[in-house]
Design a protein around this motif. Structure first.
Motif, mmCIF file in Angstrom:
data_model
loop_
_atom_site.group_PDB
_atom_site.id
_atom_site.type_symbol
_atom_site.label_atom_id
_atom_site.label_comp_id
_atom_site.label_asym_id
_atom_site.label_seq_id
_atom_site.Cartn_x
_atom_site.Cartn_y
_atom_site.Cartn_z
ATOM 1 N N VAL A 98 1.198 -3.204 -8.166
ATOM 2 C CA VAL A 98 2.187 -2.806 -7.167
ATOM 3 C C VAL A 98 1.694 -3.118 -5.754
ATOM 4 O O VAL A 98 2.479 -3.485 -4.874
ATOM 5 N N MET A 99 0.381 -3.015 -5.525
ATOM 6 C CA MET A 99 -0.172 -3.288 -4.192
ATOM 7 C C MET A 99 -0.066 -4.766 -3.827
ATOM 8 O O MET A 99 0.267 -5.114 -2.691
ATOM 9 N N ILE A 100 -0.333 -5.664 -4.781
ATOM 10 C CA ILE A 100 -0.364 -7.098 -4.442
ATOM 11 C C ILE A 100 0.996 -7.773 -4.521
ATOM 12 O O ILE A 100 1.172 -8.863 -3.968
ATOM 13 N N ASN B 245 5.647 -4.006 -13.405
ATOM 14 C CA ASN B 245 5.936 -3.303 -12.156
ATOM 15 C C ASN B 245 6.335 -4.234 -11.023
ATOM 16 O O ASN B 245 6.819 -3.768 -9.996
ATOM 17 N N LEU B 246 6.142 -5.540 -11.202
ATOM 18 C CA LEU B 246 6.776 -6.483 -10.288
ATOM 19 C C LEU B 246 8.287 -6.333 -10.370
ATOM 20 O O LEU B 246 8.995 -6.424 -9.362
ATOM 21 N N VAL B 247 8.798 -6.069 -11.572
ATOM 22 C CA VAL B 247 10.239 -5.932 -11.777
ATOM 23 C C VAL B 247 10.712 -4.519 -11.439
ATOM 24 O O VAL B 247 11.696 -4.336 -10.722
ATOM 25 N N VAL B 248 10.010 -3.498 -11.955
ATOM 26 C CA VAL B 248 10.479 -2.126 -11.783
ATOM 27 C C VAL B 248 10.501 -1.711 -10.313
ATOM 28 O O VAL B 248 11.469 -1.135 -9.827
ATOM 29 N N TYR B 249 9.427 -2.003 -9.581
ATOM 30 C CA TYR B 249 9.329 -1.554 -8.199
ATOM 31 C C TYR B 249 9.996 -2.506 -7.208
ATOM 32 O O TYR B 249 10.464 -2.076 -6.153
ATOM 33 N N ILE C 213 -4.645 2.681 -12.832
ATOM 34 C CA ILE C 213 -5.405 1.886 -11.859
ATOM 35 C C ILE C 213 -4.875 0.456 -11.801
ATOM 36 O O ILE C 213 -4.801 -0.162 -10.725
ATOM 37 N N TRP C 214 -4.450 -0.118 -12.947
ATOM 38 C CA TRP C 214 -3.885 -1.466 -12.931
ATOM 39 C C TRP C 214 -2.436 -1.465 -12.453
ATOM 40 O O TRP C 214 -1.968 -2.459 -11.880
ATOM 41 N N ILE D 60 0.837 -1.205 0.000
ATOM 42 C CA ILE D 60 0.000 0.000 0.000
ATOM 43 C C ILE D 60 0.869 1.251 0.000
ATOM 44 O O ILE D 60 0.585 2.225 -0.718
ATOM 45 N N ILE D 61 1.956 1.262 0.799
ATOM 46 C CA ILE D 61 2.855 2.421 0.848
ATOM 47 C C ILE D 61 3.416 2.734 -0.537
ATOM 48 O O ILE D 61 3.469 3.883 -0.965
ATOM 49 N N VAL D 62 3.834 1.695 -1.236
ATOM 50 C CA VAL D 62 4.428 1.896 -2.560
ATOM 51 C C VAL D 62 3.365 2.210 -3.603
ATOM 52 O O VAL D 62 3.508 3.132 -4.414
ATOM 53 N N SER D 63 2.253 1.482 -3.587
ATOM 54 C CA SER D 63 1.269 1.597 -4.664
ATOM 55 C C SER D 63 0.378 2.818 -4.549
ATOM 56 O O SER D 63 -0.247 3.211 -5.540
#
Length: 532
Positions: free
Chosen positions: A425-427, A287-291, A419-420, A63-66
């Motif tokens: 990033v949240m999950i 974004n699994l990779v980028v973040y 939104i996606w 949540i903090i990141v997303s």
């Protein structure tokens, strides 16, 4: 203050120098965009950061990141509500102010709520920026170079990500809070550079024509193309803009409630295609990779933090390397085929990552070696993404939309991206910690599912004018027709070329129906086929 009257200065002269200055300002804005996205990857595993925020759970970390992406979504909506009043230049300046305020608040954060509010504010600025900059660039560049220039902006997202990763890596050798606070505050450097560059740039002539400032708009066209008002290119562009504006005024504003209507130009279908293209851009797993590449390499692959930071920077370099291909060859590559091959390559990479990481459960030297081998396929994944899904959706979305819905339809497409992005990033922290190697199966399946969707539903738009793209949808069978045109040219598909060679201009009313004149012209064009 009206956007077009906002601190007008001409620092860059006319012609080529002015066009280069516009391009550099837009690319620098996207460097900032990439830096914002990449900077947190090396921070979330920093010991002092974790101590400061109480070692948040994986769910809270997500949540903090997303929440930054949720702010971007909000900024996108605000942009399309207010930027027609502010103008393009002032909107870019406002975006930078939001980012500066958010960066200062992030740097001074000592609690989770403080950090979340700060990241949301930064995201608002980024959302306004990403909604405005590509539109501004496309309105101030030559038509035959638009695809390459606009697609170069996502290339510079990769530059920003690389700067962030290597800065994080260098700061990891320091101790205390400066190891993560300094990389965050350095966002303001890029923001101030953009602010300074924008002061010397012209307003979009389309914005000025829309607000009745025709003389000022014509002068900007003359400056950009380094010509006189009677030059053919300038006269034609002015005529096209004024005709489009006259058509919009004649039929009135296209309402939000009409966006998904299946009218004669298939507006609803085209809006859904735009939304789906940006959906694919995010749900491929980028974004699994980028973040989180540093966390992924530590948690799933089992590498040390230092090695994870080092490899994370190199892996994300492939983002930039891959993006070089469409930047120089997009108009020759096409749009749909590269997206299909990119989805296949990313799906295959995710499948091999899944297989190799699954050996971790067995333990021993084999498990260690196979986990390490999975790093190679993070490289190939980023190469495929950079060469395809990184750039093409940003070009395809405004191309596929008809004129009467282009602004609102683009907002729908960009909102899909954010939104996606927020969702993934949240999950991600939860799935990489709980599902481990099984998490990559999700993105493998999604990438493979995109292949038939692209093949059967998305028409090719490369090297077609916007009017010709409208023509694809007039008679149905847009995908089949686009494949035929890309191989053989228009041929019998364009009997209208025999009538003076004019392109088909699709005039639609507020309900998306053809005007009576257009009905007559269409009948005449179709009748011409029987004479061929």
């Amino acid at each position: 203050m009206a956007g077009g009257q906002f601190l007008k200065m001409n620092w860059y002269g006319r012609g080529f120098k002015l066009r280069v200055a516009i391009m550099i300002a837009c690319q620098m804005a996207f460097v900032l965009f990439g830096y914002d996205q990449g900077v947190f990857s090396g921070i979330v595993t920093n010991p002092d950061f974790l101590d400061t925020f109480g070692h948040p759970s994986t769910g809270l970390e997500g949540i903090i990141v997303s929440i930054y992406n949720l702010g971007c979504f909000t900024g996108c909506i605000l942009s399309f509500m207010f930027c027609e009043k502010t103008g393009r230049r002032l909107a870019m300046w406002i975006a930078m102010c939001w980012i500066i305020i958010g960066a200062i608040l992030q740097t001074t954060a000592f609690s989770v709520p403080h950090m979340m509010v700060a990241r949301f504010i930064t995201g608002i600025g980024t959302g306004i920026e990403t909604s405005t900059v590509p539109m501004y660039q496309s309105e101030l560049c030559e038509a035959e170079k638009r695809g390459r220039i606009v697609s170069s902006e996502p290339l510079f997202v990769g530059v920003g990500i690389e700067i962030a990763y290597w800065f994080d890596y260098g700061m990891s050798y320091t101790s205390g809070s400066k190891a993560w606070r300094v990389p965050i505050i350095c966002q303001v450097i890029f923001a101030f550079v953009v602010i300074i560059l924008v002061f010397g740039l012209p307003e979009s002539p389309r914005y000025l024509y829309q607000h009745g400032r025709n003389e000022e708009a014509l002068q900007i066209l003359c400056d950009v193309y380094d010509g006189r008002p009677d030059a053919p290119k300038i006269a034609k562009e002015q005529t096209d803009i004024l005709q489009a504006l006259a058509l919009e005024k004649e039929h009135g504003e296209y309402k939000w409630s009409h966006l998904l209507k299946q009218d004669e130009v298939q507006t609803g279908r085209r809006v859904l295609l735009a939304y789906g293209m940006q959906f694919m851009n995010q749900m491929c797993g980028i974004n699994l990779v980028v973040y989180y590449i540093t966390s992924v390499l530590q948690v799933n692959v089992g590498l040390t933090r230092n090695l994870s930071l080092l490899l994370g920077g190199v892996i994300n370099l492939m983002f930039f390397v891959g993006a070089l291909l469409p930047t120089f060859t997009l108009d020759r590559m096409g749009r749909v085929k590269p997206m299909i091959w990119g989805s296949f390559g990313m799906g295959l990479s995710m499948m091999l990552i899944t297989i190799l990481l699954s050996f971790q459960d067995r333990g021993g030297s084999i498990a260690k070696s196979t986990s390490s081998a999975s790093v190679a396929f993070f490289f190939t994944y980023m190469l495929f993404f950079g060469a395809t899904s990184n750039c093409i959706p940003w070009v395809y979305v405004p191309e596929i939309l008809p004129l009467h819905v282009r602004a609102k339809g683009t907002s729908v497409g960009v909102s899909s991206n954010w939104i996606w992005n927020f969702f993934v990033v949240m999950i991600t922290p939860t799935i990489i910690n709980n599902l481990k190697w099984k998490a990559y199966l999700i993105f493998m399946c999604l990438n493979f599912a995109f292949i038939p969707l692209l093949y059967f539903c998305y028409p090719e738009t490369s090297n077609l004018t916007l009017e010709e793209i409208d023509w694809l949808f007039l008679e149905g069978g847009a995908v089949r027709k686009s494949k035929k045109v890309s191989k053989q040219g228009w041929g019998e598909e364009a009997g209208w070329r025999r009538h003076g060679g004019e392109r088909p201009i699709v005039e639609v009313g507020e309900e998306g129906r053809l005007s009576e004149k257009e009905r007559e012209d269409t009948a005449e064009r179709m009748g011409a086929k029987s004479d061929m």
